[in-house]
Scaffold this motif. Structure first.
Motif, PDB file in Angstrom:
ATOM      1  N   UNK A  10     -15.974  -0.767   6.161  1.00 23.94           N
ATOM      2  CA  UNK A  10     -14.697  -0.401   6.769  1.00 23.94           C
ATOM      3  C   UNK A  10     -14.239  -1.558   7.625  1.00 23.94           C
ATOM      4  N   UNK A  11     -12.962  -1.578   7.899  1.00 20.60           N
ATOM      5  CA  UNK A  11     -12.416  -2.655   8.731  1.00 20.60           C
ATOM      6  C   UNK A  11     -11.426  -2.039   9.708  1.00 20.60           C
ATOM      7  N   UNK A  12     -11.979  -1.453  10.777  1.00 18.51           N
ATOM      8  CA  UNK A  12     -11.124  -0.831  11.777  1.00 18.51           C
ATOM      9  C   UNK A  12     -10.278  -1.844  12.534  1.00 18.51           C
ATOM     10  N   UNK A  13     -10.616  -3.120  12.378  1.00 14.93           N
ATOM     11  CA  UNK A  13      -9.844  -4.167  13.050  1.00 14.93           C
ATOM     12  C   UNK A  13      -8.712  -4.699  12.185  1.00 14.93           C
ATOM     13  N   UNK A  14      -8.502  -4.066  11.017  1.00 15.45           N
ATOM     14  CA  UNK A  14      -7.448  -4.518  10.113  1.00 15.45           C
ATOM     15  C   UNK A  14      -6.108  -3.980  10.613  1.00 15.45           C
ATOM     16  N   UNK A  56      -7.831   4.816  -8.177  1.00 15.74           N
ATOM     17  CA  UNK A  56      -7.192   5.755  -7.249  1.00 15.74           C
ATOM     18  C   UNK A  56      -7.910   5.802  -5.912  1.00 15.74           C
ATOM     19  N   UNK A  57      -9.236   5.821  -5.936  1.00 11.88           N
ATOM     20  CA  UNK A  57     -10.009   5.911  -4.700  1.00 11.88           C
ATOM     21  C   UNK A  57      -9.924   4.622  -3.883  1.00 11.88           C
ATOM     22  N   UNK A  58      -9.861   3.489  -4.542  1.00  8.72           N
ATOM     23  CA  UNK A  58      -9.848   2.219  -3.827  1.00  8.72           C
ATOM     24  C   UNK A  58      -8.467   1.856  -3.293  1.00  8.72           C
ATOM     25  N   UNK A  59      -7.413   2.220  -4.047  1.00 15.35           N
ATOM     26  CA  UNK A  59      -6.083   1.719  -3.716  1.00 15.35           C
ATOM     27  C   UNK A  59      -5.063   2.813  -3.421  1.00 15.35           C
ATOM     28  N   UNK A  60      -5.533   4.050  -3.174  1.00 16.81           N
ATOM     29  CA  UNK A  60      -4.630   5.106  -2.732  1.00 16.81           C
ATOM     30  C   UNK A  60      -3.722   5.629  -3.823  1.00 16.81           C
ATOM     31  N   UNK A  64     -12.936   7.436  11.125  1.00 14.95           N
ATOM     32  CA  UNK A  64     -12.019   6.317  11.000  1.00 14.95           C
ATOM     33  C   UNK A  64     -10.676   6.739  11.577  1.00 14.95           C
ATOM     34  N   UNK A  65     -10.117   5.913  12.436  1.00 11.82           N
ATOM     35  CA  UNK A  65      -8.853   6.278  13.085  1.00 11.82           C
ATOM     36  C   UNK A  65      -7.678   6.244  12.119  1.00 11.82           C
ATOM     37  N   UNK A  66      -7.812   5.555  11.004  1.00  9.75           N
ATOM     38  CA  UNK A  66      -6.733   5.425  10.034  1.00  9.75           C
ATOM     39  C   UNK A  66      -6.817   6.575   9.032  1.00  9.75           C
ATOM     40  N   UNK A  67      -5.746   7.353   8.903  1.00  7.44           N
ATOM     41  CA  UNK A  67      -5.752   8.541   8.056  1.00  7.44           C
ATOM     42  C   UNK A  67      -6.008   8.204   6.588  1.00  7.44           C
ATOM     43  N   UNK A  68      -5.351   7.183   6.055  1.00  5.73           N
ATOM     44  CA  UNK A  68      -5.531   6.860   4.642  1.00  5.73           C
ATOM     45  C   UNK A  68      -6.938   6.338   4.371  1.00  5.73           C
ATOM     46  N   UNK A  69      -7.468   5.490   5.259  1.00  8.97           N
ATOM     47  CA  UNK A  69      -8.834   5.008   5.061  1.00  8.97           C
ATOM     48  C   UNK A  69      -9.818   6.183   5.093  1.00  8.97           C
ATOM     49  N   UNK A  91      -4.656  -3.502   3.791  1.00 12.26           N
ATOM     50  CA  UNK A  91      -4.167  -2.561   4.799  1.00 12.26           C
ATOM     51  C   UNK A  91      -3.667  -1.284   4.129  1.00 12.26           C
ATOM     52  N   UNK A  92      -3.768  -0.177   4.850  1.00 13.17           N
ATOM     53  CA  UNK A  92      -3.318   1.101   4.297  1.00 13.17           C
ATOM     54  C   UNK A  92      -1.858   1.063   3.870  1.00 13.17           C
TER      55      UNK A  92
END
Length: 616
Positions: free
Chosen positions: A226-230, A368-372, A462-467, A515-516
């Motif tokens: 994961x990259x929470x700093x992205x 689908x799982x990797x790129x939304x 993870x703070x990012x909803x899509x991630x 990025x999401x």
């Protein structure tokens, strides 16, 4: 691609014929050869069914023995970077007696020990018997493409690619917690099977079993990064350059085979990109498209033909006759654990047709799982943006009220999840049966509420909803539904399906550099992948289509043999609450869509009958 089996016991001595009988329950996984090794005291057995893909010579049959160390291996899958690893090992002084990837794994273990897993790119489950340590070393690939079931007691350890040999060995009691998960999500847990006492080695995990004491050690050797700093968007052109290079190399590696290879070309974004990369790497690549007669809305042939013409593939359009419902009896037997996913049927039919032309096919799984790419991704982002303006008490009222709506009512599941915490949690927007129904569903069985607590424990932090969504899909839905479906349906036809998007390097790229906002928005999905399509595919290619790989089950259940089979089977069931079944069937007749729920109940019943599972 193969079937593997192993047994070790403190006291039992195994008969060759008995082990062969268990092994050959998986003959469909490997019709080309069957191998067996028994230790001198007959307390340890390794068995293998081979589908020959790399190095077709009999010297590569398994169990494979290293003549220097006396270590042995049984292996299911493919190592795509085995040629590079072989060169590296030769530089270290190792010599090889075959040209197979199987021998490369065994030499890699000798060179780097348990850390050899860090070197492997591919899909795999394998067991190495370390002769000096008298120990099994077992591992499964990062995404979970290849299965591995096992059971450990005080006296015996057994593992297998499928549940069939383990069931035959004496395991047939229901795991009620996993059944609860099945009815909620459509599949069982990631490390527990639906049978009591039988577990699954989770993706990206490894284990050792000391065969004298049967002491076990399990560890995770790879984490989904994961990259929470992205916080900022990376340059799209630079990302596209890297993604194109990675995908091209993954496809090139996965085209390596000593048998014919093709591409399953559905006409969508993912398979079209795979086709473009395959055509660059190899001239005259075969592509396959399948349609169902009489159901034009499921026919993708014109979109696939556009891609095939552009890249000058040897294109084959296959027409699947509408099957008889009795085919579900075979699928219930093959899938070991029941699944609520009717697309297992077209996956099986596609595999059966392709097998007439090749033994290996590349597919688009993982995109689908990797790129939304799922509609739930964009819909949940849309809901999140609007729910913040609604007070929580109003959302709770709407969610509570939705529970009283009938099953199959459009939007019911979305309304039921309006009161969830968007900052830390994830709703189950495709729950098949909620906890109240699960408690009342059976005549002689009462389930708890395990599924909710289990799922809550699986939600990534993870703070990012899509991630959070895509990580959840990657670690749950992908390995327990999508990849199970592909493995069982293709292996029943002795066909190997490979997934270039699940190359470790592409997985890590998608979760650390993209990025999401470059994946999904409220009205767009797979944004970066579609940008790559604009670079690569014909200008006339329709990027906005999203046709899932499915069958017209709702239509089939209106009349005819499918309706009769479903209704007659479920109405005669002795395991379900008849009043609930009758309500569900009547709501289907009234136009509500409960076809997947009916499919799930039917498959569970057929599975229990096939394997004599007692539901009480």
């Amino acid at each position: 691609m193969c079937g593997i089996l192993g047994i070790a016991s403190k006291r039992e001595q195994f008969e060759e014929s008995a082990v062969i009988g268990l092994r050959d329950l998986m003959i469909h996984r490997g019709p080309d050869n069957g191998g067996l090794w028994l230790s001198e005291d007959r307390n340890i057995a390794l068995a293998h069914r081979r589908l020959a893909i790399i190095d077709l010579n009999e010297e590569s049959n398994q169990p494979f023995n290293d003549q220097y160390t006396n270590n042995k291996i049984v292996f299911n899958g493919e190592i795509y970077n085995f040629l590079e690893l072989r060169t590296e090992l030769e530089e270290l002084g190792y010599s090889f007696q075959t040209s197979s990837d199987t021998e490369v794994i065994l030499k890699a273990y000798d060179a780097w020990g348990l850390n050899c897993l860090e070197k492997l790119l591919g899909m795999f489950s394998f067991c190495i018997f370390d002769d000096s340590k008298k120990e099994f070393f077992i591992a499964r690939d990062r995404a979970g493409e290849k299965p591995l079931f096992y059971s450990l007691t005080d006296e015996t350890f057994i593992f297998s690619s499928e549940l069939k040999p383990i069931i035959a060995y004496g395991y047939s009691d229901l795991n009620l917690d996993s059944l609860d998960c099945y009815l909620s999500f459509g599949y069982s847990e990631s490390d527990n099977s639906i049978l009591k006492g039988v577990r699954k080695l989770a993706p990206a995990h490894a284990m050792t079993i000391e065969l004298g004491s049967l002491n076990q050690k399990i560890w995770r050797y790879w984490q989904l990064p994961t990259s929470n700093n992205l916080k900022n968007l990376n340059n799209e052109d630079i990302l596209l350059d890297e993604l194109e290079e990675l995908l091209q190399d993954a496809v090139r590696k996965q085209l390596v085979s000593d048998v014919p290879v093709g591409v399953l070309l559905s006409g969508g974004v993912d398979s079209s990109l795979i086709t473009a990369m395959a055509a660059r790497a190899k001239k005259g690549i075969k592509t396959f498209t399948v349609s169902f007669k009489g159901f034009n809305e499921f026919d993708e042939s014109k979109h696939a033909r556009l891609i095939a013409d552009e890249f000058e593939t040897e294109h084959i359009e296959l027409s699947a006759s509408n099957p008889e419902p009795e085919i579900l009896l075979s699928l219930a037997r093959q899938f070991d654990e029941p699944m609520i996913d009717s697309s297992m049927l077209p996956t099986f039919l596609v595999s059966k047709l392709i097998k007439d032309h090749c033994t290996v096919a590349l597919g688009g799984d993982g995109g689908d799982e990797l790129f939304g790419g799922y509609s739930t991704h964009s819909r949940l982002i849309w809901t999140h943006q609007r729910a913040k303006y609604l007070p929580l008490f109003i959302r709770r009222i709407a969610a509570t009220g939705a529970s009283f709506l009938p099953y199959g009512f459009k939007g019911r599941e979305w309304l039921r999840n309006l009161d969830f915490d968007f900052d830390t949690s994830l709703p189950l927007v495709s729950s098949h049966f909620d906890k109240k129904i699960r408690s009342d569903l059976f005549n002689n069985l009462t389930l708890g509420h395990y599924a909710e607590s289990y799922r809550s424990s699986r939600v990534p932090k993870d703070e990012d909803l899509l991630r959070r969504m895509t990580s959840m899909d990657f670690e749950n839905y992908l390995p327990e539904d999508i990849l199970v479906k592909v493995d069982r349906a293709s292996m029943l036809n002795s066909l190997e399906i490979r997934a270039p998007f699940l190359d470790k390097r592409i997985i890590e790229f998608a979760f650390t550099k993209v990025h999401s906002l470059q994946k999904t928005s409220t009205n767009q999905r797979k944004i970066l992948l579609k940008a790559l399509c604009e670079r690569t595919l014909p200008k006339s290619f329709d990027l906005q289509r999203k046709q899932g790989f499915s069958i017209p089950l709702k239509e089939w259940l209106k009349k005819g043999p499918w309706r009769d089979f479903f209704y007659d089977t479920l109405k005669s069931s002795e395991i379900y609450n008849h009043a609930f079944i009758e309500d569900l069937l009547q709501s289907q007749d009234k136009g509500r869509n409960n076809s997947e729920r009916l499919f799930g109940l039917l498959m569970f019943q057929l599975w229990t009958e096939e394997y004599n599972i007692k539901v009480n």
